[in-house]
Design a protein around this motif. Structure first.
Motif, PDB file in Angstrom:
ATOM      1  N   ARG A  14       4.850  -5.655 -17.550  1.00 50.36           N
ATOM      2  CA  ARG A  14       4.913  -6.058 -19.158  1.00 50.36           C
ATOM      3  C   ARG A  14       4.107  -7.109 -19.446  1.00 50.36           C
ATOM      4  NH1 ARG A  14      11.346  -7.261 -18.928  1.00 50.36           N
ATOM      5  NH2 ARG A  14      10.840  -7.848 -17.138  1.00 50.36           N
ATOM      6  N   SER A  15       3.371  -7.730 -18.528  1.00 51.75           N
ATOM      7  CA  SER A  15       2.551  -8.665 -18.900  1.00 51.75           C
ATOM      8  C   SER A  15       1.015  -8.214 -18.967  1.00 51.75           C
ATOM      9  CB  SER A  15       2.697  -9.752 -17.833  1.00 51.75           C
ATOM     10  OG  SER A  15       1.668 -10.909 -18.034  1.00 51.75           O
ATOM     11  N   GLU A  16       0.137  -8.916 -19.500  1.00 55.71           N
ATOM     12  CA  GLU A  16      -1.381  -8.777 -19.433  1.00 55.71           C
ATOM     13  C   GLU A  16      -1.728  -9.151 -18.368  1.00 55.71           C
ATOM     14  OE1 GLU A  16      -2.871  -9.807 -23.301  1.00 55.71           O
ATOM     15  OE2 GLU A  16      -2.237  -8.264 -24.270  1.00 55.71           O
ATOM     16  N   ASN A  17      -1.252 -10.421 -17.952  1.00 53.22           N
ATOM     17  CA  ASN A  17      -1.764 -11.148 -16.695  1.00 53.22           C
ATOM     18  C   ASN A  17      -0.649 -11.420 -15.663  1.00 53.22           C
ATOM     19  OD1 ASN A  17      -4.439 -11.920 -17.875  1.00 53.22           O
ATOM     20  ND2 ASN A  17      -3.171 -12.772 -19.357  1.00 53.22           N
ATOM     21  N   PRO A  18      -0.393 -10.168 -14.878  1.00 54.33           N
ATOM     22  CA  PRO A  18       0.842 -10.209 -14.150  1.00 54.33           C
ATOM     23  C   PRO A  18       0.577 -11.217 -12.882  1.00 54.33           C
ATOM     24  CG  PRO A  18      -0.657  -8.180 -13.682  1.00 54.33           C
ATOM     25  CD  PRO A  18      -0.879  -8.998 -14.986  1.00 54.33           C
ATOM     26  N   ASP A  19       1.789 -11.651 -12.430  1.00 58.82           N
ATOM     27  CA  ASP A  19       1.638 -12.718 -11.473  1.00 58.82           C
ATOM     28  C   ASP A  19       1.698 -12.019 -10.215  1.00 58.82           C
ATOM     29  OD1 ASP A  19       2.169 -14.738  -9.588  1.00 58.82           O
ATOM     30  OD2 ASP A  19       4.103 -15.027 -10.205  1.00 58.82           O
ATOM     31  N   SER A  50      -2.235   3.677  -9.863  1.00 59.91           N
ATOM     32  CA  SER A  50      -1.565   2.757 -10.747  1.00 59.91           C
ATOM     33  C   SER A  50      -0.248   2.566 -10.206  1.00 59.91           C
ATOM     34  CB  SER A  50      -1.349   3.473 -12.344  1.00 59.91           C
ATOM     35  OG  SER A  50      -2.388   3.552 -12.801  1.00 59.91           O
ATOM     36  N   VAL A  51       0.336   1.098 -10.245  1.00 56.38           N
ATOM     37  CA  VAL A  51       1.308   1.038  -9.513  1.00 56.38           C
ATOM     38  C   VAL A  51       2.343   0.415 -10.517  1.00 56.38           C
ATOM     39  CG1 VAL A  51       2.511  -0.626  -7.744  1.00 56.38           C
ATOM     40  CG2 VAL A  51       0.424   0.358  -7.118  1.00 56.38           C
ATOM     41  N   VAL A  52       3.326   0.932 -10.930  1.00 60.71           N
ATOM     42  CA  VAL A  52       4.486   0.371 -11.761  1.00 60.71           C
ATOM     43  C   VAL A  52       5.419  -0.524 -10.952  1.00 60.71           C
ATOM     44  CG1 VAL A  52       6.363   0.941 -13.038  1.00 60.71           C
ATOM     45  CG2 VAL A  52       4.616   2.428 -13.141  1.00 60.71           C
ATOM     46  N   GLY A  53       5.620  -1.621 -11.738  1.00 54.70           N
ATOM     47  CA  GLY A  53       6.440  -2.894 -11.234  1.00 54.70           C
ATOM     48  C   GLY A  53       5.634  -3.829 -10.186  1.00 54.70           C
ATOM     49  N   ASP A  55       9.482   0.965 -23.617  1.00 53.56           N
ATOM     50  CA  ASP A  55       8.559   1.212 -24.649  1.00 53.56           C
ATOM     51  C   ASP A  55       7.717   2.182 -24.339  1.00 53.56           C
ATOM     52  OD1 ASP A  55       6.948   1.015 -26.694  1.00 53.56           O
ATOM     53  OD2 ASP A  55       6.011  -1.025 -26.697  1.00 53.56           O
ATOM     54  N   GLU A  56       8.051   3.543 -24.596  1.00 50.33           N
ATOM     55  CA  GLU A  56       7.434   4.767 -24.213  1.00 50.33           C
ATOM     56  C   GLU A  56       5.875   4.909 -24.880  1.00 50.33           C
ATOM     57  OE1 GLU A  56       9.336   8.461 -23.981  1.00 50.33           O
ATOM     58  OE2 GLU A  56      11.304   7.539 -24.214  1.00 50.33           O
ATOM     59  N   SER A  57       5.530   4.085 -25.995  1.00 47.06           N
ATOM     60  CA  SER A  57       4.050   4.061 -26.250  1.00 47.06           C
ATOM     61  C   SER A  57       3.323   3.455 -25.255  1.00 47.06           C
ATOM     62  CB  SER A  57       4.268   3.337 -27.661  1.00 47.06           C
ATOM     63  OG  SER A  57       4.404   1.714 -27.738  1.00 47.06           O
ATOM     64  N   THR A  58       3.883   2.742 -24.430  1.00 47.89           N
ATOM     65  CA  THR A  58       3.131   2.021 -23.273  1.00 47.89           C
ATOM     66  C   THR A  58       2.655   3.052 -22.120  1.00 47.89           C
ATOM     67  OG1 THR A  58       4.611   0.989 -22.022  1.00 47.89           O
ATOM     68  CG2 THR A  58       3.774  -0.070 -23.966  1.00 47.89           C
ATOM     69  N   TRP A  59       3.377   4.319 -21.936  1.00 46.19           N
ATOM     70  CA  TRP A  59       3.438   4.701 -20.798  1.00 46.19           C
ATOM     71  C   TRP A  59       2.063   5.686 -20.526  1.00 46.19           C
ATOM     72  CZ3 TRP A  59       8.891   7.448 -20.328  1.00 46.19           C
ATOM     73  CH2 TRP A  59       9.864   6.465 -20.419  1.00 46.19           C
ATOM     74  N   VAL A  60       1.646   6.587 -21.274  1.00 47.38           N
ATOM     75  CA  VAL A  60       0.572   7.252 -21.156  1.00 47.38           C
ATOM     76  C   VAL A  60      -0.689   6.415 -21.234  1.00 47.38           C
ATOM     77  CG1 VAL A  60      -0.833   9.248 -22.299  1.00 47.38           C
ATOM     78  CG2 VAL A  60       1.508   9.495 -22.199  1.00 47.38           C
TER      79      VAL A  60
END
Length: 310
Positions: free
Chosen positions: A33-38, A5-8, A55-60
């Motif tokens: 942050r997007s469901e369809n990242p560019d 998984s690549v953050v950013g 939004d820490e709820s998205t992390w795990v």
């Protein structure tokens, strides 16, 4: 083959990491942050999930099922990078991933006392290791790809000027983001890199006039070394982010960048310089490219895909 998984994922650093992971045969999950990242038309990512640093709820949920996580901390969140990075690392452990690899985007000091992101890097590394996640950290000192951004490329392409806040005496081991990605990929299969950090840079140690001379050779005409002040550079960089940077953060970020580059120009610790002999000894599998090699293969046109800040 691992799922990483690549953050950013939509930024220059994330896009380079995705390229290198795909080239090495790994599966890639793009996090943003997007469901369809560019991703600039790239089909190198196998899937995407939402990750929001605030939004820490998205992390795990973003990390679950991945064998490893590549992390790059956003420029806009400079002040709390140590705390946030440590908490992200803890979430990676909670999700059950086997490795957390952080690209600090700046030099890591080997003793306390350095200001700005440098000192924060040491604090963040401690936070990561205390989280218990198996981790590797790379301190990449200065990116060749910065020259393609909206705060540097237009001057080079349209005005034939290399505009940067580096004084003529400043030495730097510029490194390409693809080479940073290669180092991060190499660490996946290197158990000796677990629980360690390493500063990385390109194979050449260049003064600013040498950077201008290299660009002149690549473009076939003179690119003049025309340094700006750190204050001017702070405004250029903040302006390049446009709406990506909230208005209330602009003045403080610009001032912080100015102070950062004032320090870099005069610091006896030389935070843009890397012991490349030791680096290459640790990473013999990575062939680092020169500035000329990197610049020759770039699309400098106005029409090329530009991630945030160019």
């Amino acid at each position: 083959m691992s799922l990483v998984s690549v953050v950013g994922a939509t930024g220059r650093q994330g896009l380079a990491q995705i390229r290198q992971l795909a080239a090495s045969g790994h599966k890639v999950r793009a996090l943003s942050r997007s469901e369809n990242p560019d991703l600039g038309g790239s089909n190198a990512a196998d899937e995407a999930r939402i990750f929001d640093l605030y939004d820490e709820s998205t992390w795990v949920p973003a990390f679950e099922g991945s064998d490893a996580v590549f992390y790059t901390h956003p420029l806009q969140a400079r002040e709390d990078r140590a705390t946030l990075t440590g908490r992200v690392a803890a979430a990676v452990k909670q999700a059950g991933s086997d490795r957390f690899i952080w690209n600090t985007s700046s030099w890591i000091p080997d003793k306390p006392g350095d200001p700005f992101t440098y000192g924060n890097n040491t604090v963040a590394i401690n936070e990561i290791f205390r989280s218990g996640v198996p981790a590797t950290i790379f301190g990449s000192v200065l990116f060749m790809d910065n020259l393609l951004t909206n705060w540097a490329r237009p001057f080079i392409v349209h005005e034939k000027r290399y505009v940067y806040p580096h004084k003529a005496h400043l030495l730097a081991n510029w490194i390409s983001l693809d080479d940073v990605g290669k180092c991060m990929v190499a660490a996946l299969d290197r158990p000796d890199f677990e629980g360690s950090w390493l500063n990385i840079g390109g194979p050449q140690r260049l003064h600013p006039p040498e950077v201008a001379a290299t660009l002149s050779k690549v473009f076939g005409h003179e690119i003049k070394y025309d340094p700006c002040t750190p204050e001017e550079f702070g405004d250029l960089l903040v302006g390049a982010f446009g709406d990506e940077m909230p208005e209330e953060n602009r003045a403080a970020t610009s001032a912080g960048i100015a102070a950062f580059y004032t320090y870099n120009n005069e610091s006896p610790t030389q935070p843009f310089v890397v012991n490349t002999d030791y680096m290459q000894e640790r990473l013999p599998e990575v062939e680092f490219e020169t500035l000329e090699q990197w610049a020759m293969r770039q699309d400098w046109s106005d029409e090329a895909h530009r991630p945030p800040a160019g």
